[in-house]
Design a protein around this motif. Structure first.
Motif, PDB file in Angstrom:
ATOM      1  N   THR A 102     -23.344 -36.403  -9.627  1.00 17.14           N
ATOM      2  CA  THR A 102     -22.537 -36.636 -10.836  1.00 17.14           C
ATOM      3  C   THR A 102     -21.272 -35.777 -10.779  1.00 17.14           C
ATOM      4  N   ASN A 122     -31.973 -36.158 -21.424  1.00 17.04           N
ATOM      5  CA  ASN A 122     -32.171 -37.614 -21.505  1.00 17.04           C
ATOM      6  C   ASN A 122     -33.572 -38.012 -21.064  1.00 17.04           C
ATOM      7  N   LEU A 126     -36.615 -39.787 -23.316  1.00 17.83           N
ATOM      8  CA  LEU A 126     -37.317 -40.996 -22.843  1.00 17.83           C
ATOM      9  C   LEU A 126     -38.827 -40.771 -22.794  1.00 17.83           C
ATOM     10  N   ILE A 134     -40.466 -46.749 -21.693  1.00 15.28           N
ATOM     11  CA  ILE A 134     -39.740 -46.555 -20.427  1.00 15.28           C
ATOM     12  C   ILE A 134     -39.918 -47.791 -19.550  1.00 15.28           C
ATOM     13  N   THR A 137     -37.947 -50.707 -20.925  1.00 16.54           N
ATOM     14  CA  THR A 137     -36.518 -50.499 -20.673  1.00 16.54           C
ATOM     15  C   THR A 137     -36.220 -50.775 -19.196  1.00 16.54           C
ATOM     16  N   ILE A 140     -35.962 -54.347 -18.594  1.00 17.10           N
ATOM     17  CA  ILE A 140     -34.712 -54.948 -19.096  1.00 17.10           C
ATOM     18  C   ILE A 140     -33.551 -54.620 -18.165  1.00 17.10           C
ATOM     19  N   ILE A 141     -33.532 -53.392 -17.672  1.00 13.82           N
ATOM     20  CA  ILE A 141     -32.401 -52.932 -16.858  1.00 13.82           C
ATOM     21  C   ILE A 141     -32.450 -53.489 -15.434  1.00 13.82           C
ATOM     22  N   LEU A 263     -17.597 -47.878 -12.387  1.00 19.65           N
ATOM     23  CA  LEU A 263     -18.473 -48.694 -13.245  1.00 19.65           C
ATOM     24  C   LEU A 263     -19.919 -48.634 -12.749  1.00 19.65           C
ATOM     25  N   ILE A 265     -21.275 -46.128 -11.534  1.00 17.64           N
ATOM     26  CA  ILE A 265     -21.869 -44.826 -11.899  1.00 17.64           C
ATOM     27  C   ILE A 265     -22.918 -45.055 -12.980  1.00 17.64           C
ATOM     28  N   MET A 266     -22.593 -45.977 -13.874  1.00 21.14           N
ATOM     29  CA  MET A 266     -23.528 -46.275 -14.970  1.00 21.14           C
ATOM     30  C   MET A 266     -24.881 -46.701 -14.421  1.00 21.14           C
ATOM     31  N   VAL A 269     -26.692 -43.655 -12.768  1.00 18.84           N
ATOM     32  CA  VAL A 269     -27.088 -42.652 -13.775  1.00 18.84           C
ATOM     33  C   VAL A 269     -28.347 -43.132 -14.501  1.00 18.84           C
ATOM     34  N   ILE A 270     -28.324 -44.401 -14.898  1.00 20.18           N
ATOM     35  CA  ILE A 270     -29.489 -44.949 -15.616  1.00 20.18           C
ATOM     36  C   ILE A 270     -30.726 -44.933 -14.714  1.00 20.18           C
ATOM     37  N   ILE A 273     -31.951 -41.243 -14.325  1.00 18.87           N
ATOM     38  CA  ILE A 273     -32.624 -40.706 -15.531  1.00 18.87           C
ATOM     39  C   ILE A 273     -34.009 -41.329 -15.678  1.00 18.87           C
ATOM     40  N   MET A 274     -34.071 -42.619 -15.453  1.00 11.47           N
ATOM     41  CA  MET A 274     -35.365 -43.300 -15.636  1.00 11.47           C
ATOM     42  C   MET A 274     -36.388 -42.814 -14.628  1.00 11.47           C
TER      43      MET A 274
END
Lengths: 360, 651
Positions: A102, A122, A126, A134, A137, A140-141, A263, A265-266, A269-270, A273-274
């Protein structure tokens, strides 16, 4: 939870290293056959999965309960301790690497402590919401993540050079097999399905989630490395510490769609974290089972703090990458292959009468 | 001499002046130092009630408190006994007078009936019952059973309704033309009953009824009046003061008869209410043009006109300890999940509060996550929409006096559906839905995305666009997030103000205000033109969300994402999005996951993001776990499976 949630959990826990330095390391070890070295463990990983399925067919409950039935309380606690160490170490290594990346790619002026705390906080939130949330999510992701990867790989088509794959044998077929199996421990996330056990309804759900989750994750990782090699070639790939970021950086569709790496990075990052959250939650869950506590919630913050502390121990990112390989080759491999083998042997030895597996 | 006189006059004047000054100073100090009563009465101060702050002497002396309570009980008991004594005396005097003159058959019967009534009342005046009654407060008194004595019952009614101070309750004394005549009382609230109905359907039949033969006891009389005399469409018997209060407070008329420990609640509702009108917040070009009103029974009837099935059940639950408001729970018995219906009734029935006057309040009492901004019910003013949801297996909640109806359970995607999605063809309906989803995403993320990109990831923008933004922002002395906050707050102010301004001016002032404010802000270099464009697009996108409460939730989330983006760019934004999705995955609406049928995955019936053809919507939403999951057969358009035959036009 059903197949979708189980699949997503396995996928999200075994996939995120594609965003880190692991692809470059694999290419370094296998050159043109790096993609094969990543794809190969799909076969070897099915062995512990099927062994555990055999064990769970004859014993009811989650991995702790099954181990307790086969090896007694002490054995169950010992196995839990090994698993907890695996998940905690994985969480710490991921946390450190994602925080470092990051700083490297998105927020160069951010304090390291803040970056690592950001991920921890974060992940803790979660975890407090629970593994079911979790998993949902993650489910979905997942399509967005896969679609984004697909987009990057498709957008790099103009840069593909088939000659960059050569020599296609890399450093040799045998090396690829040895190297692939040696680091296949990074896929130990498949054990999550057996740790959670009864939450996933039945063995059929676990089996399908394991095969599709692991299969999807492994094949996409192999495809990414294949495209990475196809785009950059072996020599240049070794210089790229964050291959996915570099791939996204190369995307140029027209003057308005270029430099879209930020873009993406999103996405990582997700995913990061997950994955960290899943590791922490599973470790808390196992601790709860081993200590016979009623809920994992009170442990989450303390364990997250411990993970953060461990993550901050290595002096630099190079040490973390080295440590990651060592832990994967030793601890994660031992846990991934050793525990199923032990339980399988115990089941066969005890010759338990086959029992129908029911959800709790 | 003259000089002497002049000096003397001047000296006197000086003395008077000195004397006056001394006294003025003296009086000033006197006023200053000595207590003066205040020139005006002490101002009113709302002091704490003894219940909130018990006085020390009272709190420290429980014997005194008990003694006071004992006196009160004794006073009540003695008053009751005294009234009974008066009644006995009165009867004895009547009997004496009748005996002195030669009594006819009618007076004999009258005296006999009165004697029986008194005898019955005497049985109620046992020390134990009197003591119980006297200890009851106003609230618990309401649940007490009726007494045979009309006088005693009226005494309780006086206590319950604070008569004679309260002028709303009308106590109309009548005499029922029985043999012998019996005193009775009609109770109703002025303004809540239909006067015409009261006169023609209640008073007239009661006062002009022929004396029934052979009816003496109370239950027989009540039954006779209900079945043969009163033509009102709803006449119900009751036995407690709770029934009495519920009847009177609902706009019905209550009949109390002397010697009868039962009452009749006669339907006479007739208060003024708004007529059925067009929907104001859920307008549609096609489809029904009716909206709910404040009258509960009109609302239930509107739903019934749309969903004509005997299977549609309407259950009534009273809410509120003081103001007991009717709440209707409607569901289709053969479709709705029984445990869902039970849970809805359990949640509503377990509310303990003074009063619930608004459906929004009720919603907060019964929803799963009242602290989260996302609505967990559908709130609609359209009967057609409620009917559709009832037919899908959901439950409708209607509160008296509210033109909005709640439908539960709900998933997030249903909040993005509008009333006329199914009135349009598939492509049009689906396009509108996709547009709403895009609008929701823009409304949630665009400002945060702009902040993240412009602060942390400028490389993501084409060079020309970066230069254009930098050029436009050159004269603005504030950081971009300050601009966004200023513009967002201005937008919210305009939105809120346009709601409060009278209808005719509201929208005009809103638009004019936005244009003038935006232009002035750009001209004053407070914000950049690009920011005005971004906030305008965001605001416009937020209006595509059909559900007001959901739009508000999106606005709240937008501010949160903005903050995260300002702190950590796209890393912050992605964290925010992740937490948002996880929170939504965590939420439930009456036991149904908020993100179903996407997560957990279930069959949505071709009605989630986009809508399918009506003839392909064969099943009801899986997540509702209905009793009958099939809405229509696999082939609903049977005309497509067979060619036309001769004689098809015959009935």
């Amino acid at each position: 939870m059903g197949i979708s949630e189980g699949l997503a959990l396995v996928f999200l826990n075994t996939f995120p290293r594609i965003f880190l330095t692991r692809p470059a390391q694999t290419i370094e070890a296998n050159a043109g056959l790096a993609w094969f070295a990543v794809a190969l463990p799909l076969i070897t990983l099915l062995i512990p999965v099927y062994m555990l399925l055999y064990v769970f067919q004859r014993n009811q409950g989650d991995i702790y309960a099954v181990t307790q039935q086969l090896l007694g309380k002490v054995g169950a606690r010992a196995v839990s301790l090994v698993l907890i160490t695996m998940f905690v170490s994985d969480a710490a290594l991921l946390l450190r690497q994602f925080a470092e990346n990051t700083l490297l790619t998105a927020l160069p002026f951010m304090e390291f402590n803040n970056a690592i705390s950001w991920y921890t906080v974060n992940a803790v939130i979660l975890c407090y919401l629970g593994i079911e949330c979790i998993a949902r999510t993650a489910y979905i992701i997942l399509p967005f993540g896969v679609a984004s990867l697909g987009f990057v790989m498709a957008a790099l088509t103009p840069f593909y050079d088939i000659n960059l794959l050569g020599p296609w044998q890399g450093h040799g077929f045998g090396t690829a097999v040895r190297s692939g199996i040696a680091v296949s421990g990074i896929n130990f996330g498949v054990l999550i399905l057996f740790v959670l056990g009864p939450v996933l309804q039945n063995l059929r759900t676990i089996k399908r989630a394991a095969i599709f989750g692991l299969g999807g994750s492994t094949l996409l990782k192999a495809l990414s490395i294949f495209v990475f090699t196809l785009t950059f070639g072996t020599k240049i790939a070794l210089e790229k510490t964050i291959p996915f970021f570099e791939m996204a950086r190369l995307v140029y569709l027209n003057r308005y769609i270029q430099r879209v790496e930020s873009l993406f990075i999103m996405l990582w990052v997700i995913a990061g974290i997950m994955s960290i959250a899943i590791d922490i939650y599973i470790a808390c869950y196992l601790l709860t089972r081993a200590l016979n506590l009623s809920t994992p919630r009170p442990l989450i913050a303390s364990l997250a703090l411990l993970v953060t502390g461990i993550a901050m121990i290595p002096p630099d990112i190079a040490s973390v990458i080295r440590l990651d390989t060592i832990v994967t080759v030793t601890l994660h491999n031992a846990g991934l292959y050793g525990i199923p083998l032990l339980l399988f042997a115990a089941t066969v030895f005890k010759g338990r009468k086959k029992k129908s597996w029911t959800s709790a | 001499m003259l000089i002497m006189l002049k000096i003397s006059t001047e000296a006197k004047e000086w003395c008077a002046l000195i004397d006056n000054s001394i006294f003025i100073i003296y009086r000033y100090f006197k006023r200053l130092l000595l207590y003066q009563p205040p020139p005006q009465a002490a101002p009113f101060i709302l002091e704490e009630t003894p219940a909130e702050k018990p006085r020390p002497e009272e709190a420290s002396d429980p014997h005194q408190e008990a003694g006071r309570a004992g006196l009160k009980e004794q006073h009540y008991e003695l008053s009751s006994l005294l009234r009974q004594a008066y009644r006995i005396t009165s009867l004895m005097e009547k009997a004496k007078a009748a005996l002195t003159q030669k009594p006819d058959e009618a007076s004999r019967l009258g005296l006999e009936a009165e004697f029986h009534r008194l005898e019955q009342q005497q049985q109620e005046l046992t020390p134990l019952l009197l003591s119980y009654d006297s200890q009851q407060d106003r609230t618990s008194l309401g649940s007490a059973p009726l007494r045979p004595s009309l006088e005693e019952n009226l005494h309780v009614v006086n206590r319950l309704y604070e008569l004679p101070a309260n002028k709303d309750l009308v106590v109309r004394e009548i005499t029922l033309p029985l043999r012998p005549p019996v005193p009775a009382v009609l109770l109703f609230i002025d303004g809540m009953v239909d006067s015409k109905l009261l006169n023609l359907a209640i008073m007239q039949p009661l006062l002009m009824m022929p004396p029934p033969q052979g009816i003496r006891n109370g239950t027989g009389l009540i039954s006779h009046l209900r079945k043969e005399i009163l033509p009102a469409n709803q006449v119900v018997a009751g036995k407690t003061f709770t029934d009495l209060q519920d009847g009177i407070n609902s706009g019905d008329t209550v009949l109390l008869i002397d010697g009868v420990d039962e009452l009749l609640i006669i339907g006479s509702k007739g208060w003024e209410h708004r007529a059925v009108a067009k929907p104001t917040t859920e307008q549609s070009i096609r489809g029904s043009q009716m909206a709910f009103s404040e009258n509960l029974r009109v609302n239930t009837a509107l739903i019934r006109t749309m969903l004509r099935t005997s299977d549609l059940v309407t259950e009534m639950i009273k809410i509120g300890e003081r103001s007991r408001v009717n709440c209707a729970v409607m569901y289709v018995k053969s479709i709705a999940n029984a445990s869902l219906v039970t849970e809805v009734k359990r949640r509503i029935g377990s509310i303990r509060t003074d009063y619930v006057d608004d459906i929004g309040l009720l919603e907060q009492f019964i929803e799963d996550h009242p602290k989260l901004p996302f609505p967990q019910t559908i709130s609609t003013e359209r009967p057609d929409r409620v009917s559709v949801h009832l037919a899908e297996g959901r439950v409708a909640i209607i509160l008296e006096g509210n033109p909005f109806v709640l439908v539960v359970p709900v998933d997030m995607f249903a909040l993005l559906h509008s009333a006329e999605d199914f009135s349009l063809k598939v492509p049009a309906g689906s396009f509108m839905r996709v547009l709403r989803v895009v609008g929701t995403l823009i409304s949630t993320m665009l400002p945060a995305f702009y902040i993240a990109i412009s602060y942390f990831h400028q490389e993501a923008l084409p060079t020309e666009l970066v230069l254009a933004i930098v050029g436009a922002r050159g004269d603005v002395p504030f950081p971009a997030y300050f601009e966004v906050i200023v513009m967002e707050i201005s937008f919210e102010l305009i939105r809120e103000a346009s709601l409060r301004i009278p209808n005719i001016l509201g929208s005009t002032i809103g638009i004019v205000g936005a244009i003038i404010l935006g232009q002035a802000a750009v001209a004053a270099h407070i914000v950049s033109p690009i920011m005005v464009v971004i906030i305008a697009i965001t605001g416009l996108a937020s209006f595509t969300i059909p559900e007001y409460r959901f739009a508000f939730a999106v606005r709240s989330v937008r501010f949160g994402l903005l903050l995260l983006a300002a702190i950590a760019g796209l890393v912050g934004l992605s964290s925010g999005i992740l937490l948002l999705i996880t929170t939504l995955a965590y939420m439930k609406s009456f036991g149904m996951p908020y993100l179903s049928p996407i997560s957990p995955k279930s069959t949505g019936g071709l009605d989630v993001f986009v809508r399918g053809a009506v003839f392909r919507q064969e099943s009801r939403p899986d997540a509702l776990n209905t009793k009958d999951p099939t809405r229509q057969p696999h082939i609903s358009r049977r005309w497509t499976t067979a060619a036309p035959q001769e004689g098809d036009d015959q009935p």
